[in-house]
Design a protein around this motif. Structure first.
Motif, PDB file in Angstrom:
ATOM      1  N   LEU A   1       0.844  -1.203   0.000  1.00  0.00           N
ATOM      2  CA  LEU A   1       0.000   0.000   0.000  1.00  0.00           C
ATOM      3  C   LEU A   1       0.875   1.247   0.000  1.00  0.00           C
ATOM      4  N   ASP A   2       1.916   1.200   0.813  1.00  0.00           N
ATOM      5  CA  ASP A   2       2.865   2.310   0.917  1.00  0.00           C
ATOM      6  C   ASP A   2       3.471   2.607  -0.458  1.00  0.00           C
ATOM      7  N   GLU A   3       3.894   1.542  -1.130  1.00  0.00           N
ATOM      8  CA  GLU A   3       4.482   1.677  -2.461  1.00  0.00           C
ATOM      9  C   GLU A   3       3.455   2.233  -3.470  1.00  0.00           C
ATOM     10  N   ALA A   4       2.236   1.736  -3.378  1.00  0.00           N
ATOM     11  CA  ALA A   4       1.191   2.175  -4.314  1.00  0.00           C
ATOM     12  C   ALA A   4       0.910   3.666  -4.154  1.00  0.00           C
ATOM     13  N   LEU A   5       0.893   4.136  -2.917  1.00  0.00           N
ATOM     14  CA  LEU A   5       0.618   5.555  -2.672  1.00  0.00           C
ATOM     15  C   LEU A   5       1.779   6.434  -3.135  1.00  0.00           C
ATOM     16  N   SER A   6       2.974   5.853  -3.228  1.00  0.00           N
ATOM     17  CA  SER A   6       4.111   6.586  -3.789  1.00  0.00           C
ATOM     18  C   SER A   6       4.112   6.537  -5.312  1.00  0.00           C
ATOM     19  N   ASN A   7       3.279   5.680  -5.876  1.00  0.00           N
ATOM     20  CA  ASN A   7       3.316   5.441  -7.326  1.00  0.00           C
ATOM     21  C   ASN A   7       1.980   5.688  -8.011  1.00  0.00           C
ATOM     22  N   GLY A   8       1.304   6.738  -7.619  1.00  0.00           N
ATOM     23  CA  GLY A   8       0.177   7.174  -8.419  1.00  0.00           C
ATOM     24  C   GLY A   8      -1.208   6.824  -7.907  1.00  0.00           C
ATOM     25  N   CYS A   9      -1.339   6.094  -6.808  1.00  0.00           N
ATOM     26  CA  CYS A   9      -2.671   5.907  -6.223  1.00  0.00           C
ATOM     27  C   CYS A   9      -2.993   7.135  -5.376  1.00  0.00           C
ATOM     28  N   GLU A  10      -4.187   7.677  -5.563  1.00  0.00           N
ATOM     29  CA  GLU A  10      -4.529   8.959  -4.928  1.00  0.00           C
ATOM     30  C   GLU A  10      -5.209   8.816  -3.580  1.00  0.00           C
ATOM     31  N   VAL A  11      -5.774   7.665  -3.313  1.00  0.00           N
ATOM     32  CA  VAL A  11      -6.570   7.483  -2.106  1.00  0.00           C
ATOM     33  C   VAL A  11      -6.201   6.139  -1.492  1.00  0.00           C
ATOM     34  N   LEU A  12      -6.301   6.056  -0.156  1.00  0.00           N
ATOM     35  CA  LEU A  12      -6.031   4.789   0.536  1.00  0.00           C
ATOM     36  C   LEU A  12      -7.351   4.109   0.870  1.00  0.00           C
ATOM     37  N   GLY A  13      -7.448   2.841   0.534  1.00  0.00           N
ATOM     38  CA  GLY A  13      -8.650   2.072   0.851  1.00  0.00           C
ATOM     39  C   GLY A  13      -8.481   1.233   2.104  1.00  0.00           C
ATOM     40  N   GLY A  14      -9.520   0.507   2.408  1.00  0.00           N
ATOM     41  CA  GLY A  14      -9.496  -0.389   3.554  1.00  0.00           C
ATOM     42  C   GLY A  14     -10.814  -1.133   3.586  1.00  0.00           C
ATOM     43  N   LEU A  15     -10.948  -2.076   4.491  1.00  0.00           N
ATOM     44  CA  LEU A  15     -12.259  -2.724   4.642  1.00  0.00           C
ATOM     45  C   LEU A  15     -12.400  -3.414   5.973  1.00  0.00           C
ATOM     46  N   ASP A  16     -13.603  -3.417   6.471  1.00  0.00           N
ATOM     47  CA  ASP A  16     -14.050  -4.185   7.626  1.00  0.00           C
ATOM     48  C   ASP A  16     -12.940  -4.476   8.647  1.00  0.00           C
ATOM     49  N   PRO A  17     -12.609  -3.493   9.474  1.00  0.00           N
ATOM     50  CA  PRO A  17     -11.533  -3.681  10.441  1.00  0.00           C
ATOM     51  C   PRO A  17     -11.790  -4.868  11.378  1.00  0.00           C
ATOM     52  N   CYS A  18     -13.038  -5.092  11.725  1.00  0.00           N
ATOM     53  CA  CYS A  18     -13.374  -6.250  12.561  1.00  0.00           C
ATOM     54  C   CYS A  18     -13.563  -7.488  11.684  1.00  0.00           C
ATOM     55  N   GLY A  19     -14.491  -7.399  10.753  1.00  0.00           N
ATOM     56  CA  GLY A  19     -14.941  -8.575  10.016  1.00  0.00           C
ATOM     57  C   GLY A  19     -13.859  -9.263   9.207  1.00  0.00           C
ATOM     58  N   ILE A  20     -12.979  -8.495   8.583  1.00  0.00           N
ATOM     59  CA  ILE A  20     -11.948  -9.108   7.749  1.00  0.00           C
ATOM     60  C   ILE A  20     -10.604  -9.200   8.468  1.00  0.00           C
ATOM     61  N   ASP A  21     -10.134  -8.087   9.030  1.00  0.00           N
ATOM     62  CA  ASP A  21      -8.803  -8.122   9.640  1.00  0.00           C
ATOM     63  C   ASP A  21      -8.824  -8.727  11.045  1.00  0.00           C
TER      64      ASP A  21
END
Lengths: 397, 397
Positions: free
Chosen positions: A165-185
């Motif tokens: 994710l860190d690399e992607a944000l340095s390489n042209g991704c404009e926004v950081l995503g995520g999902l379900d902090p409880c349900g998935i992670d």
């Protein structure tokens, strides 16, 4: 950048006028004469509406244009994620080709902007993002694509993902995503702390999928509220889906919406057929920014959807029990101005000086346009005609 | 009655075959040679499916093909009924022209049978029924129309209505309608006793609209159960909408469904966007007959809907949280075989001897066909090709 004189349209469904576009921006309106060297189009007295915005989608996922994908699999969220990650390449989901198809379909149906979450995981690294970035380059001038670095398979439960994710944000991704902090992670504090840290490091917004229902989703929201406040990210956080706001507890939902409004968190809805969804009218009453998206369409998750934001406005409208003309018009606003507010787009609209990104709509009134299945007669991006009657000037590969 | 040799189709999505039709009925299948004097069509290996059935609709109500009907009115059921009754002629809702449009649209999209409720009230008498009867005559051989004598404005609360219903059942209406014994007539015993008496007198089925939610609807259902049992009307009663079966009480709904199954009462659903609806999968588990309809489309009640039963299968599927191929196929069955079971149609299907009433479908599989927006390539009624690619051989007036 393009010049164009568009005769005989009704901006936002109002009085008939002409629109002069110079260098890709709206320069003048009124009754205008043709000018040497500037192409003229007749709008046929159609409604002109700011370009539609698919503000929550996954253009790396669709099977559009491929053979039918049979799906009778087990239906948990986790199993859907794992099936897709493990099989997407074998199935033939080329991220570049499929995102071209999805994005061209959207443009053909009046969209001028996309916010797409794109999967980042330890199986594919950044290859899916790269495929979508190739699409973004090829469709420059046709449709704008914003990429959300999206840890579909989880953040802390999949070691190695944070670095990607860190690399992607340095390489042209404009926004950081995520999902379900409880349900998935299964580690809400762990996931959210990492996401906020990454977002602050790169100075980007966060847009997190929250499928968690009822009190579980409300708990995750509260953890988000604490961190938005502590990190000063008011106005820079979006919650996609927010199914917990569809829970059957009027007072509890009201309290959550009050905090969402206070922290200027945006909500993105897809009118998900198989879930409780937030009431868009109630969100509006709270002054909350609301965008919408067509989400995954015809992918390994499910069969529904079209690359068409008017179709999505219908789905959201039906899901929200909408019937009146005023409410139908609001559906149209959600899939246009609403998305622009979520994405902080500058120069979006039909005023003098705005980018000439708009679509003509079939239908007598904005309400009529929502239920009309005839595709948009004309779509204009940066002053260039990019689609007519549902056909984009670039063919789907 | 028509003869036709249809080459190269897949009945119910199965193996490719040819179908020979003689005198309007399916005479033979297999690999068949052309015969002198019999027209040949190539099915292009499309799925052949029994004709779609719109088993709950109001073809006298739609504004289809008219100007956009703006609607920001008060939204109670009673106010919608009264507005429509008082204004339908002034608005230009000619019952014959509009029912022609609706029915032709349905035929163009694969339907071969309609059950339409048609308003009977003391303002219009039987004039609306007569308009639809004219349509039925004109569309003979294109699509079959069954008419439900429907007291939209109430039965006992509108003196004179019972006599009109009686007359209608003597003059070509095949089924007796009704609605909301509590909510509209405010006299459940009074209304239901009259309806059962009329149905027994004429030997017709009853198909009653039940919008009443939760326990109120359950109470009306129990009054219905008592009367179906007492009058021996098992197998001859249908409840349309049945919104109370969408209530949030799993055990209570189960008890109601047990009685519905025991009394062989049919349920008709429209996947109503703005209401709780019965779970079609749960109805099926109880062995209950389920049909579906597109209800009112683009009328004074609301803006939604198309004259298209595949579109309706999508709406019902989304409303029911359907995703899997098996469930999608079930949606297709509801809008075809399901309706035939509710309407007691003889010779419906794709077996030898059945009426040659069927449609080809776009899509590789039945599941695919539900989400495909391409219209049916070919529709056959009594062995005659009545529509191609969404265009009926009879034009809309």
């Amino acid at each position: 950048m393009h010049d164009l004189l568009l005769k005989n349209v009704r901006p936002l469904g109002g009085a008939t006028t002409d629109i002069l576009i110079r260098d890709g921006r709206i320069a003048q309106t009124g009754s205008l004469a043709a000018q040497p060297g500037i192409a003229v189009e007749d709008g046929g007295n159609a409604i002109a509406w700011p370009g539609l915005i698919d503000a929550h989608t996954h253009i790396d996922k669709t099977t559009w244009g491929m053979g039918w994908h049979e799906n009778n699999r087990e239906a948990t969220l986790r199993s859907r994620i794992d099936f897709e990650r493990e099989n997407r390449l074998a199935i033939g989901l080329d991220p570049h080709r499929q995102s071209m198809r999805h994005a061209i379909g959207l443009a053909a149906h009046g969209a001028t902007h996309i916010r797409s979450h794109v999967d980042i995981d330890t199986t594919h690294g950044l290859r899916l993002v790269e495929g979508v970035q190739e699409t973004r380059e090829k469709l420059k001038g046709i449709i704008d694509i914003e990429i959300v670095a999206f840890p579909q398979s989880g953040v802390v439960c999949m070691p190695g993902t944070v670095e990607l994710l860190d690399e992607a944000l340095s390489n042209g991704c404009e926004v950081l995503g995520g999902l379900d902090p409880c349900g998935i992670d299964r580690d809400p504090k762990g996931q959210l702390d990492v996401l906020f840290q990454l977002a602050l490091k790169h100075g980007v917004d966060i847009d997190i999928h929250l499928h968690e229902a009822g009190e579980l989703g409300a708990f995750s929201m509260e953890l988000i509220f604490e961190r938005v406040r502590a990190n000063g990210m008011q106005g820079h956080f979006a919650i996609s889906h927010a199914f917990c706001l569809g829970m059957n507890d009027y007072l509890r939902v009201g309290k959550l919406m009050e905090q969402i409004a206070e922290l200027d968190i945006a909500i993105l809805t897809t009118g998900a057929p198989s879930a409780t969804v937030p009431s868009v009218k109630r969100l509006k009453e709270h002054g909350i920014r609301i965008g919408a998206g067509c989400d995954g369409i015809r992918d390994t998750w499910g069969p529904w959807g079209q690359p068409d934001m008017i179709d999505r406005a219908r789905i959201i409208g039906m899901k929200n029990g909408v019937r009146s003309d005023d409410d139908l018009k609001f559906m149209l606003e959600i899939v246009s101005q609403g998305g622009a507010e979520v994405m902080h787009l500058d120069g979006y609209g039909l005023d003098i000086g705005d980018h000439a990104d708009f679509t003509l709509l079939a239908g007598e009134t904005p309400a009529n346009a929502v239920v009309e299945i005839t595709p948009p007669p004309l779509v204009v991006k940066g002053g260039q005609v990019v689609a007519r009657n549902g056909v984009c000037i670039i063919e789907m590969p």
